[in-house]
Design a protein around this motif. Sequence first.
Motif, PDB file in Angstrom:
ATOM      1  N   SER A  27       0.845  -1.189   0.000  1.00 11.87           N
ATOM      2  CA  SER A  27       0.000   0.000   0.000  1.00 11.87           C
ATOM      3  C   SER A  27       0.886   1.246   0.000  1.00 11.87           C
TER       4      SER A  27
ATOM      5  N   SER B  89       0.606   3.736   1.656  1.00  6.54           N
ATOM      6  CA  SER B  89       0.734   4.255   3.022  1.00  6.54           C
ATOM      7  C   SER B  89       1.937   3.690   3.758  1.00  6.54           C
ATOM      8  N   LEU B  90       2.530   2.586   3.238  1.00  9.31           N
ATOM      9  CA  LEU B  90       3.673   1.975   3.900  1.00  9.31           C
ATOM     10  C   LEU B  90       4.996   2.661   3.573  1.00  9.31           C
TER      11      LEU B  90
ATOM     12  N   GLY C 150      -3.286  -2.389   3.968  1.00  6.27           N
ATOM     13  CA  GLY C 150      -2.145  -1.614   4.424  1.00  6.27           C
ATOM     14  C   GLY C 150      -1.394  -2.217   5.586  1.00  6.27           C
TER      15      GLY C 150
END
Length: 312
Positions: free
Chosen positions: A167, A169-170, A240
């Motif tokens: 994701s 977001s990582l 995520g």
Amino acid sequence: MDLLALADFNLVARHEGFGRAARASGRPKATLSRRVAELETSLDLRLFERGGRALKLTQEGRALFERTGALLAELDETAAAIASGGDKPRGRLRISAPLLFSQTAMGKLAAAFAVKYPQVRLEVTTEDRTVDMVEEGYDLVIRVNPDPDDTLVGRIFLRDRLVAVASPSLVRPSLVRPGLIPSGRIRPADNSAIPAVVRGAADQAAAWNVTTPSGKSRIAIDPVLRLSSLLMVRDAVRAGIGAGRLPISLVSHDLAAGTLVHLGDVDGPEIALWTLYPSRRLLSARVSAFLDFLKDAFPMGTSDELAAYVGG
């Protein structure tokens, strides 16, 4: 060997008793018993253990039943096809397919095949283990990168590859390009290992070796979640929780949409899906029909075709 006696033996074995076989076929019980006894005499083997009400196959009887049942069915189908003036596929078709392919594509394939060939009774079993086709009565198996087997022949009908994805977001947003993380910049800002979702307890890898347009890279990972299914791995990666290694066909839509980013192609052999069948048997019309059906569904045999067929 007397084929009629062999057919009577298979009838009794299939119905697990002389009485049930007689009722199902409309033939005298005494005739079936006599023909099976004659077959045992000619082979000098005991095929059934007779005792009380139970009638059980001996080890030799079970081996004969498993090896001759499919052959007799093919003879019946061939005779029926000739009598009807054609070779239209008909009869039972038993297929063993791996878990992921079954979950993503086999239901849709089976339904379309059933519509096209209504006289074929398709049975699909989902399992990743190696099966004995003759012993277990399969007409065709689908396997991923199977070990060589001199008793089987087959062909590759699909190719796929593993990719590492995560994701957005990582990773640091400033480092994300559409569909790709620059080589060597995939770790969090503190340079620690990236959290990962791995398949099964047996995966003890501490890092993934991947190839990107910039060259080779090594991704240090910290397994935070272990799951037994690649579909579960994909769902967790989408949420995520961590990065994951997944077939490109399973995540190509996510990569195109930007909901996942591509960390690199995982180093290692390609994923090849094979169709396999026993080499010592003639290819039946129903097996040939299914092989042609797969070819029509995936004419180039690419991961893009599989992704398009599976959909989002």
